[in-house]
Design an enzyme around this catalytic site. Structure first.
Site, PDB file in Angstrom:
ATOM      1  N   ASP A  10     -57.726  19.469  29.360  1.00  0.00           N
ATOM      2  CA  ASP A  10     -58.806  20.476  29.278  1.00  0.00           C
ATOM      3  C   ASP A  10     -59.242  21.058  30.625  1.00  0.00           C
ATOM      4  O   ASP A  10     -60.443  21.235  30.863  1.00  0.00           O
ATOM      5  CB  ASP A  10     -60.023  19.894  28.541  1.00  0.00           C
ATOM      6  CG  ASP A  10     -59.764  19.761  27.039  1.00  0.00           C
ATOM      7  OD1 ASP A  10     -58.694  20.186  26.570  1.00  0.00           O
ATOM      8  OD2 ASP A  10     -60.640  19.224  26.338  1.00  0.00           O
ATOM      9  N   ASP A  49     -58.236  22.137  24.540  1.00  0.00           N
ATOM     10  CA  ASP A  49     -59.256  22.337  23.516  1.00  0.00           C
ATOM     11  C   ASP A  49     -59.078  23.786  23.030  1.00  0.00           C
ATOM     12  O   ASP A  49     -58.950  24.710  23.848  1.00  0.00           O
ATOM     13  CB  ASP A  49     -60.642  22.164  24.174  1.00  0.00           C
ATOM     14  CG  ASP A  49     -61.671  21.523  23.271  1.00  0.00           C
ATOM     15  OD1 ASP A  49     -61.295  20.712  22.402  1.00  0.00           O
ATOM     16  OD2 ASP A  49     -62.875  21.816  23.454  1.00  0.00           O
ATOM     17  N   HIS A  51     -60.629  25.981  19.923  1.00  0.00           N
ATOM     18  CA  HIS A  51     -61.455  26.020  18.726  1.00  0.00           C
ATOM     19  C   HIS A  51     -61.473  27.390  18.032  1.00  0.00           C
ATOM     20  O   HIS A  51     -61.490  28.419  18.709  1.00  0.00           O
ATOM     21  CB  HIS A  51     -62.900  25.668  19.077  1.00  0.00           C
ATOM     22  CG  HIS A  51     -63.084  24.289  19.624  1.00  0.00           C
ATOM     23  ND1 HIS A  51     -62.607  23.165  18.996  1.00  0.00           N
ATOM     24  CD2 HIS A  51     -63.712  23.847  20.752  1.00  0.00           C
ATOM     25  CE1 HIS A  51     -62.946  22.099  19.698  1.00  0.00           C
ATOM     26  NE2 HIS A  51     -63.606  22.473  20.770  1.00  0.00           N
ATOM     27  N   HIS A  55     -66.316  26.668  14.866  1.00  0.00           N
ATOM     28  CA  HIS A  55     -66.051  25.219  14.915  1.00  0.00           C
ATOM     29  C   HIS A  55     -67.327  24.399  14.709  1.00  0.00           C
ATOM     30  O   HIS A  55     -68.405  24.774  15.187  1.00  0.00           O
ATOM     31  CB  HIS A  55     -65.401  24.851  16.254  1.00  0.00           C
ATOM     32  CG  HIS A  55     -64.820  23.484  16.261  1.00  0.00           C
ATOM     33  ND1 HIS A  55     -65.387  22.434  16.928  1.00  0.00           N
ATOM     34  CD2 HIS A  55     -63.724  22.987  15.624  1.00  0.00           C
ATOM     35  CE1 HIS A  55     -64.654  21.348  16.733  1.00  0.00           C
ATOM     36  NE2 HIS A  55     -63.640  21.655  15.945  1.00  0.00           N
ATOM     37  N   SER A  57     -68.371  21.768  16.075  1.00  0.00           N
ATOM     38  CA  SER A  57     -69.018  21.182  17.256  1.00  0.00           C
ATOM     39  C   SER A  57     -69.943  22.176  17.956  1.00  0.00           C
ATOM     40  O   SER A  57     -70.620  21.809  18.907  1.00  0.00           O
ATOM     41  CB  SER A  57     -67.962  20.669  18.246  1.00  0.00           C
ATOM     42  OG  SER A  57     -67.359  21.743  18.950  1.00  0.00           O
ATOM     43  N   HIS A  68     -67.309  27.082  23.026  1.00  0.00           N
ATOM     44  CA  HIS A  68     -66.424  26.920  24.184  1.00  0.00           C
ATOM     45  C   HIS A  68     -64.970  26.919  23.716  1.00  0.00           C
ATOM     46  O   HIS A  68     -64.675  26.554  22.586  1.00  0.00           O
ATOM     47  CB  HIS A  68     -66.744  25.615  24.926  1.00  0.00           C
ATOM     48  CG  HIS A  68     -66.530  24.397  24.095  1.00  0.00           C
ATOM     49  ND1 HIS A  68     -67.486  23.897  23.236  1.00  0.00           N
ATOM     50  CD2 HIS A  68     -65.448  23.584  23.948  1.00  0.00           C
ATOM     51  CE1 HIS A  68     -67.012  22.840  22.615  1.00  0.00           C
ATOM     52  NE2 HIS A  68     -65.775  22.620  23.012  1.00  0.00           N
ATOM     53  N   LYS A  94     -55.800  21.053  20.483  1.00  0.00           N
ATOM     54  CA  LYS A  94     -56.635  20.200  19.631  1.00  0.00           C
ATOM     55  C   LYS A  94     -57.917  20.934  19.284  1.00  0.00           C
ATOM     56  O   LYS A  94     -58.271  21.911  19.937  1.00  0.00           O
ATOM     57  CB  LYS A  94     -56.960  18.885  20.351  1.00  0.00           C
ATOM     58  CG  LYS A  94     -57.798  19.105  21.593  1.00  0.00           C
ATOM     59  CD  LYS A  94     -58.077  17.801  22.296  1.00  0.00           C
ATOM     60  CE  LYS A  94     -58.793  18.018  23.616  1.00  0.00           C
ATOM     61  NZ  LYS A  94     -60.114  18.595  23.517  1.00  0.00           N
ATOM     62  N   GLU A 101     -64.180  17.457  14.700  1.00  0.00           N
ATOM     63  CA  GLU A 101     -64.252  17.296  16.154  1.00  0.00           C
ATOM     64  C   GLU A 101     -63.037  16.489  16.571  1.00  0.00           C
ATOM     65  O   GLU A 101     -62.566  15.623  15.833  1.00  0.00           O
ATOM     66  CB  GLU A 101     -65.541  16.576  16.566  1.00  0.00           C
ATOM     67  CG  GLU A 101     -65.685  16.354  18.073  1.00  0.00           C
ATOM     68  CD  GLU A 101     -65.612  17.633  18.913  1.00  0.00           C
ATOM     69  OE1 GLU A 101     -64.509  18.234  18.990  1.00  0.00           O
ATOM     70  OE2 GLU A 101     -66.631  18.027  19.493  1.00  0.00           O
ATOM     71  N   ALA A 134     -63.505  16.416  30.015  1.00  0.00           N
ATOM     72  CA  ALA A 134     -64.541  15.750  30.778  1.00  0.00           C
ATOM     73  C   ALA A 134     -64.314  14.240  30.693  1.00  0.00           C
ATOM     74  O   ALA A 134     -63.882  13.746  29.671  1.00  0.00           O
ATOM     75  CB  ALA A 134     -65.921  16.088  30.192  1.00  0.00           C
ATOM     76  N   CYS A 138     -63.106  13.956  26.482  1.00  0.00           N
ATOM     77  CA  CYS A 138     -61.666  14.097  26.204  1.00  0.00           C
ATOM     78  C   CYS A 138     -60.787  13.247  27.105  1.00  0.00           C
ATOM     79  O   CYS A 138     -59.759  12.747  26.647  1.00  0.00           O
ATOM     80  CB  CYS A 138     -61.272  15.566  26.267  1.00  0.00           C
ATOM     81  SG  CYS A 138     -62.020  16.481  24.906  1.00  0.00           S
TER      82      CYS A 138
HETATM   83  C1  VGL Z   1     -64.738  18.263  25.461  1.00  0.00           C
HETATM   84  C2  VGL Z   1     -66.828  18.415  24.571  1.00  0.00           C
HETATM   85  C3  VGL Z   1     -66.376  19.288  23.613  1.00  0.00           C
HETATM   86  C4  VGL Z   1     -63.861  17.707  26.541  1.00  0.00           C
HETATM   87  C5  VGL Z   1     -64.257  19.125  24.503  1.00  0.00           C
HETATM   88  O1  VGL Z   1     -62.800  18.303  26.836  1.00  0.00           O
HETATM   89  O2  VGL Z   1     -64.212  16.661  27.111  1.00  0.00           O
HETATM   90  N1  VGL Z   1     -66.020  17.908  25.481  1.00  0.00           N
HETATM   91  N2  VGL Z   1     -65.084  19.634  23.588  1.00  0.00           N
HETATM   92 ZN    ZN Z   2     -64.436  21.214  22.301  1.00  0.00          ZN
END
Ligand code: VGL
Ligand code: ZN
Length: 183
Positions: A10, A49, A51, A55, A57, A68, A94, A101, A134, A138
């Protein structure tokens, strides 16, 4: 080091300077680029990531995050410095199911429909080195799923960015206690 893969999680604009800009993201990108140039890891796999706009989330659907990495937007793109190293077959998407999620890249799917796990096994990879964004979400869940699946897992601690400093620190400690090496 043919049996070792670098997995970049990511490193996408929304996590670097966009709607979910993470702490130390610029440094993590620069250090990842420096690592790639110095160590020339091969293969390099990218988790993305990716989406749909609705989505689950996202806050509008009752989720914890702002929108995002929406498919087709700049925020979902790999940082320009790292993009030259990304191969389509080695890019795993993903979070595409609006109702699910998915922090872990482990079940991410490439454009040919293969999962990360499947491709790692086909390439006879035994060791993986993980970096990205992060730490608490992830990076952690990808690293833990890889460990559970039997890979030797290391995390590049200068090549990760995070949502929150305390959570980052705690996630690193917990990963280390589970057997993930911090490099
Ligand atoms: C992530 C929050 C939502 C990540 C992805 O890549 O850590 N965190 N989607
Ligand atoms: Zn995400």
């Amino acid at each position: 080091m043919k049996d070792t893969a670098l997995i970049v999680v990511d490193m996408l604009y929304d996590f670097i300077d966009g709607s979910m800009a993470c702490l130390e993201a610029d440094k993590a990108v620069a250090n990842t680029l420096a690592y790639i140039k110095k160590e020339t890891p091969s293969p390099i796999l990218f988790i993305r990531d990716h989406h749909p706009a609705n989505h689950c989330s996202f806050a509008a659907q009752g989720g914890p995050w702002p929108p995002h990495c929406v498919q087709g937007t700049h925020g979902a793109d790999i940082h320009v410095d790292l993009a030259p190293y990304a191969d389509d077959d080695l890019s795993f998407f993903k979070g595409e199911d609006p109702a699910k999620e998915q922090y872990s890249g482990f079940e991410g799917i490439n454009p040919a429909g293969q999962s990360l796990q499947e491709v790692l096994l086909l390439m006879e990879i035994e060791k993986v080195i993980v970096c990205g964004i992060a730490t608490e979400f992830c990076v952690r869940s990808t690293a833990e799923d890889l460990l559970k699946a039997g890979f030797k897992v290391s995390v590049l601690k200068d090549c990760i960015a995070y949502v929150e400093a305390e959570g980052h620190k705690k996630a690193l400690e917990e990963m280390a206690s589970e057997g993930i090496r911090l490099l």
